[in-house]
Motif scaffolding. Structure first.
Motif, PDB file in Angstrom:
ATOM      1  N   VAL A   3       0.831  -1.203   0.000  1.00 45.83           N
ATOM      2  CA  VAL A   3       0.000   0.000   0.000  1.00 45.83           C
ATOM      3  C   VAL A   3       0.868   1.257   0.000  1.00 45.83           C
ATOM      4  O   VAL A   3       0.543   2.252  -0.665  1.00 45.83           O
ATOM      5  N   LEU A   4       1.982   1.218   0.705  1.00 40.85           N
ATOM      6  CA  LEU A   4       2.863   2.387   0.733  1.00 40.85           C
ATOM      7  C   LEU A   4       3.431   2.686  -0.648  1.00 40.85           C
ATOM      8  O   LEU A   4       3.419   3.838  -1.106  1.00 40.85           O
ATOM      9  N   THR A   5       3.944   1.669  -1.330  1.00 40.81           N
ATOM     10  CA  THR A   5       4.495   1.910  -2.665  1.00 40.81           C
ATOM     11  C   THR A   5       3.388   2.188  -3.668  1.00 40.81           C
ATOM     12  O   THR A   5       3.595   2.936  -4.640  1.00 40.81           O
ATOM     13  N   GLU A   6       2.221   1.603  -3.449  1.00 41.94           N
ATOM     14  CA  GLU A   6       1.098   1.847  -4.341  1.00 41.94           C
ATOM     15  C   GLU A   6       0.613   3.289  -4.244  1.00 41.94           C
ATOM     16  O   GLU A   6       0.098   3.843  -5.214  1.00 41.94           O
ATOM     17  N   THR A   7       0.793   3.921  -3.098  1.00 40.65           N
ATOM     18  CA  THR A   7       0.242   5.258  -2.876  1.00 40.65           C
ATOM     19  C   THR A   7       1.303   6.358  -2.910  1.00 40.65           C
ATOM     20  O   THR A   7       1.114   7.381  -3.562  1.00 40.65           O
ATOM     21  N   TRP A   8       2.402   6.185  -2.227  1.00 38.54           N
ATOM     22  CA  TRP A   8       3.353   7.274  -2.061  1.00 38.54           C
ATOM     23  C   TRP A   8       4.143   7.589  -3.324  1.00 38.54           C
ATOM     24  O   TRP A   8       4.739   8.658  -3.431  1.00 38.54           O
ATOM     25  N   LEU A   9       4.157   6.675  -4.283  1.00 40.16           N
ATOM     26  CA  LEU A   9       4.843   6.950  -5.550  1.00 40.16           C
ATOM     27  C   LEU A   9       3.900   7.486  -6.625  1.00 40.16           C
ATOM     28  O   LEU A   9       4.352   7.875  -7.698  1.00 40.16           O
ATOM     29  N   VAL A  10       2.609   7.521  -6.344  1.00 40.40           N
ATOM     30  CA  VAL A  10       1.646   7.963  -7.351  1.00 40.40           C
ATOM     31  C   VAL A  10       1.878   9.415  -7.794  1.00 40.40           C
ATOM     32  O   VAL A  10       1.720   9.713  -8.987  1.00 40.40           O
ATOM     33  N   PRO A  11       2.257  10.346  -6.910  1.00 41.43           N
ATOM     34  CA  PRO A  11       2.546  11.695  -7.414  1.00 41.43           C
ATOM     35  C   PRO A  11       3.636  11.703  -8.488  1.00 41.43           C
ATOM     36  O   PRO A  11       3.501  12.380  -9.512  1.00 41.43           O
ATOM     37  N   PHE A  12       4.707  10.950  -8.285  1.00 40.41           N
ATOM     38  CA  PHE A  12       5.769  10.858  -9.283  1.00 40.41           C
ATOM     39  C   PHE A  12       5.278  10.148 -10.531  1.00 40.41           C
ATOM     40  O   PHE A  12       5.568  10.566 -11.658  1.00 40.41           O
ATOM     41  N   GLU A  13       4.501   9.082 -10.338  1.00 38.08           N
ATOM     42  CA  GLU A  13       3.951   8.359 -11.484  1.00 38.08           C
ATOM     43  C   GLU A  13       2.965   9.232 -12.251  1.00 38.08           C
ATOM     44  O   GLU A  13       2.885   9.163 -13.484  1.00 38.08           O
ATOM     45  N   GLY A  14       2.220  10.078 -11.537  1.00 43.64           N
ATOM     46  CA  GLY A  14       1.328  11.016 -12.200  1.00 43.64           C
ATOM     47  C   GLY A  14       2.090  12.019 -13.046  1.00 43.64           C
ATOM     48  O   GLY A  14       1.667  12.380 -14.152  1.00 43.64           O
ATOM     49  N   TYR A  15       3.227  12.470 -12.534  1.00 41.08           N
ATOM     50  CA  TYR A  15       4.087  13.366 -13.315  1.00 41.08           C
ATOM     51  C   TYR A  15       4.562  12.674 -14.584  1.00 41.08           C
ATOM     52  O   TYR A  15       4.592  13.273 -15.669  1.00 41.08           O
ATOM     53  N   LEU A  16       4.916  11.378 -14.476  1.00 43.37           N
ATOM     54  CA  LEU A  16       5.351  10.626 -15.655  1.00 43.37           C
ATOM     55  C   LEU A  16       4.207  10.451 -16.652  1.00 43.37           C
ATOM     56  O   LEU A  16       4.437  10.446 -17.871  1.00 43.37           O
ATOM     57  N   VAL A  17       2.979  10.286 -16.152  1.00 43.99           N
ATOM     58  CA  VAL A  17       1.825  10.199 -17.043  1.00 43.99           C
ATOM     59  C   VAL A  17       1.702  11.484 -17.857  1.00 43.99           C
ATOM     60  O   VAL A  17       1.503  11.461 -19.080  1.00 43.99           O
ATOM     61  N   ASP A  18       1.813  12.643 -17.179  1.00 42.36           N
ATOM     62  CA  ASP A  18       1.712  13.921 -17.875  1.00 42.36           C
ATOM     63  C   ASP A  18       2.859  14.110 -18.868  1.00 42.36           C
ATOM     64  O   ASP A  18       2.704  14.769 -19.900  1.00 42.36           O
ATOM     65  N   LEU A  19       4.023  13.528 -18.563  1.00 42.13           N
ATOM     66  CA  LEU A  19       5.208  13.698 -19.409  1.00 42.13           C
ATOM     67  C   LEU A  19       5.256  12.700 -20.558  1.00 42.13           C
ATOM     68  O   LEU A  19       5.552  13.052 -21.703  1.00 42.13           O
ATOM     69  N   LEU A  20       4.953  11.424 -20.275  1.00 45.99           N
ATOM     70  CA  LEU A  20       5.145  10.344 -21.247  1.00 45.99           C
ATOM     71  C   LEU A  20       3.851   9.770 -21.807  1.00 45.99           C
ATOM     72  O   LEU A  20       3.880   9.035 -22.783  1.00 45.99           O
TER      73      LEU A  20
END
Length: 438
Positions: free
Chosen positions: A61-78
Motif C-alpha cells: 500500500v505504501l508503494t502503491e500510494t506514495w509513488l503515485v505523485p511521481f507516477e502522475g508526473y510521468l503520465v503527464d510527461l510520457l
C-alpha cells in the motif's frame, strides 16, 4: 509542448477509454483485496507472525500510494499508455515474485514491486477519467475506481480454491501472469485527451454542475494545491476513512477466524468468509459509481457526511453482531459499501477544487493518505489485537474515525472548499488583462 509523442492528438471515443481503464483496474484488484486469503498460509509456510506477514501488505500500500505523485508526473510527461503498460509488467512480477518467496523479507520486496505497478495503473486510470469526463466526474471516477473494488468478485472463489489445491505459491504465480497480461493489453488502448479539449456542450453543462458542486475555474499546480486548507482537510479525512476500510480489507480473515465464523457453511456450500469476501467485492465496486453519481447531484461534502456516517453506524452494529455468520457477511459487505466511495468522492473533489490539467499528479499526492492509513490498518492493527487479545479496540477505533470524518465533511471541508473556489476566482480575475493595449 501539447500532447506527447507517445499519444496521437486525436479525440477517441471517451467511453471506450472508461471501459479500458475499468478492466485494467479490475486486473490489479487482487493484489489488495485477495491478500487476506494468503495471510494464514503465509504465516504457516514462512513460520512468521501475522504482524510480520502484514508488513508485506503495508509495503504494497505504501508503494502503491506514495509513488503515485511521481507516477502522475510521468503520465503527464510520457502519456497514459506507456505508464499503464509498465505498471502491468510490475503488477505481474509482484505476484510471480511473491510466489517464489521463501522468506518474509523477499515477500515484502516483491509485494512492494507489485505496489509500484498497481499505483501506476491506479493513478493513470483515475486521472484519465477525470480528464475525459469533467461533466460526469463523480460517476466516472467511481466507475474507474469501482473496477478496483469489484475486481476480485469473480476471482476470489477460484483463488481460494486454488490455494487449497495447488498452494499459495502456485496461486501467486499463475494469477500474476494473468493479471499482468490483462493490464498490458488494456494499457495499449489508453490515450489521454488533447490539450485544451472539452466534451461537447461543456459550457452549458459546466454552469449546471457548478450550481450543484463547488467547482473552481482555475487549474492549480501541485504547489498551489498544497497551500490550500481544503487539501489538508481532504488528506486527514482520507487517512481516517482509509484506516476503517483497510482494516476490513487486510484483516477480514483473521477477524473471521477469531470470532469462529470463517468455516461456518452458510449457503451454496460456501463458508461465511468466502461469501463475505464475494459480497464485499461486489458492494465495494457498486458503491463507487453509486456514491459518485449521488455526489454529482447533491455535492461532495453532503455525500461524504451521509456515507461516512453510515460507515460509523455499520461498524457499531458489526461489533455487536460479528459472531453471527449471516450478520458477519451482511455487515462486512455494508462496511465496504459505505467506505469504498472515498475512491470516487476524493478524486472528484480534487478535480472540482484544483482543476483538470494537473488532476493525475494532484490526486496522486492526496492518494498518499491511503499509504499512511495502511500503516495503522495492517501491522499496527495486528499488533494492537495481539496486545489486547481481541479485535474490539480496533473496531471501535474504526467507528470513531468514520464518525469524525463525517462531521469534518460538513463543518470543516465545506467552508474550506468555498474558500478554495473563491481563491480560484481571484486567480482567474488576476490573470485577465484589464485593457489598455499591449
Amino acid at each position: 509542448m501539447g500532447v506527447s509523442a507517445v499519444e496521437q492528438p486525436r479525440v477517441v471515443n471517451r467511453w471506450w477509454q472508461l471501459i479500458a481503464g475499468f478492466i485494467a483496474m479490475m486486473a490489479i484488484a487482487n493484489l489488495q483485496y485477495a491478500w487476506t486469503l494468503f495471510t494464514t498460509p503465509l504465516t504457516r509456510s514462512l513460520h512468521a507472525s501475522l504482524a510480520a506477514v502484514q508488513v508485506a501488505f503495508a509495503a504494497f500500500v505504501l508503494t502503491e500510494t506514495w509513488l503515485v505523485p511521481f507516477e502522475g508526473y510521468l503520465v503527464d510527461l510520457l502519456g497514459t499508455r506507456l505508464i499503464v503498460v509498465l505498471g502491468g509488467i510490475l503488477v505481474g512480477l509482484g505476484w510471480i515474485g511473491a510466489g517464489l518467496s521463501h522468506s518474509v523479507g523477499t515477500l515484502v520486496f516483491w509485494y512492494a514491486i507489485g505496489g509500484v505497478g498497481a499505483g501506476a495503473v491506479y493513478g493513470a486510470c483515475v486521472g484519465n477519467a477525470l480528464k475525459w469526463f469533467p461533466d460526469y466526474r463523480g460517476l466516472t471516477a467511481g466507475v474507474t475506481a469501482g473496477g478496483y473494488g469489484i475486481g476480485t468478485a469473480l476471482t476470489v472463489a477460484p483463488i481460494a480454491a486454488m490455494i487449497k489445491t495447488a498452494g499459495w505459491s502456485q496461486t501467486f504465480i499463475t494469477w500474476g501472469f494473468i493479471q499482468g497480461i490483462v493490464v498490458i493489453v488494456m494499457g495499449l488502448m489508453l490515450v489521454q485527451p488533447p490539450k485544451g479539449w472539452s466534451p461537447p456542450g461543456w459550457k452549458a453543462k459546466e454552469a449546471l454542475i457548478t450550481a450543484r458542486v463547488q467547482m473552481s475555474k482555475v487549474d492549480m499546480t501541485p504547489g498551489q494545491m498544497v497551500q490550500q486548507g481544503s487539501f489538508w482537510a481532504l488528506y486527514f479525512m482520507f487517512v481516517l476513512m482509509g484506516f476503517t476500510g483497510l482494516v476490513v480489507t487486510a484483516q477480514l480473515k483473521p477477524i473471521a477466524q477469531f470470532y469462529h465464523v470463517d468455516k461456518v457453511v452458510v449457503a451454496f456450500g460456501l463458508s461465511a468468509l468466502v461469501l463475505a469476501l464475494q459480497l464485499d467485492r461486489i458492494l465495494n465496486g457498486v458503491a463507487r459509481p453509486f456514491w459518485g453519481w449521488v455526489s454529482d447531484r447533491i455535492g461532495r461534502e453532503n455525500t461524504m457526511f451521509i456515507a461516512f456516517g453510515l460507515q460509523a453506524l455499520t461498524i457499531v452494529a458489526w461489533i455487536g453482531l460479528i459472531g453471527h455468520p449471516v450478520w458477519f457477511i451482511v455487515l462486512s459487505g455494508f462496511a465496504f459499501f459505505s467506505w469504498s466511495e472515498i475512491f470516487s468522492l476524493f478524486p472528484s473533489a480534487v478535480g472540482d477544487l484544483f482543476g483538470r490539467t494537473y488532476a493525475t499528479t494532484n490526486y496522486g499526492i492526496l492518494y498518499t493518505a491511503k499509504g499512511v492509513a495502511s500503516i495503522f490498518a495492517g501491522p499496527v492493527a495486528a499488533a494492537a489485537k495481539h496486545a489486547a487479545g481481541n479485535w474490539a479496540p480496533i473496531l471501535w477505533s474504526m467507528a470513531v474515525a468514520s464518525a469524525v470524518a463525517a462531521l469534518m465533511a460538513l463543518f470543516w471541508l465545506k467552508p474550506l472548499a468555498r474558500r478554495t473556489v473563491a481563491e480560484g476566482a481571484r486567480m482567474v480575475a488576476a490573470s485577465v488583462p484589464t485593457g489598455g493595449g499591449e
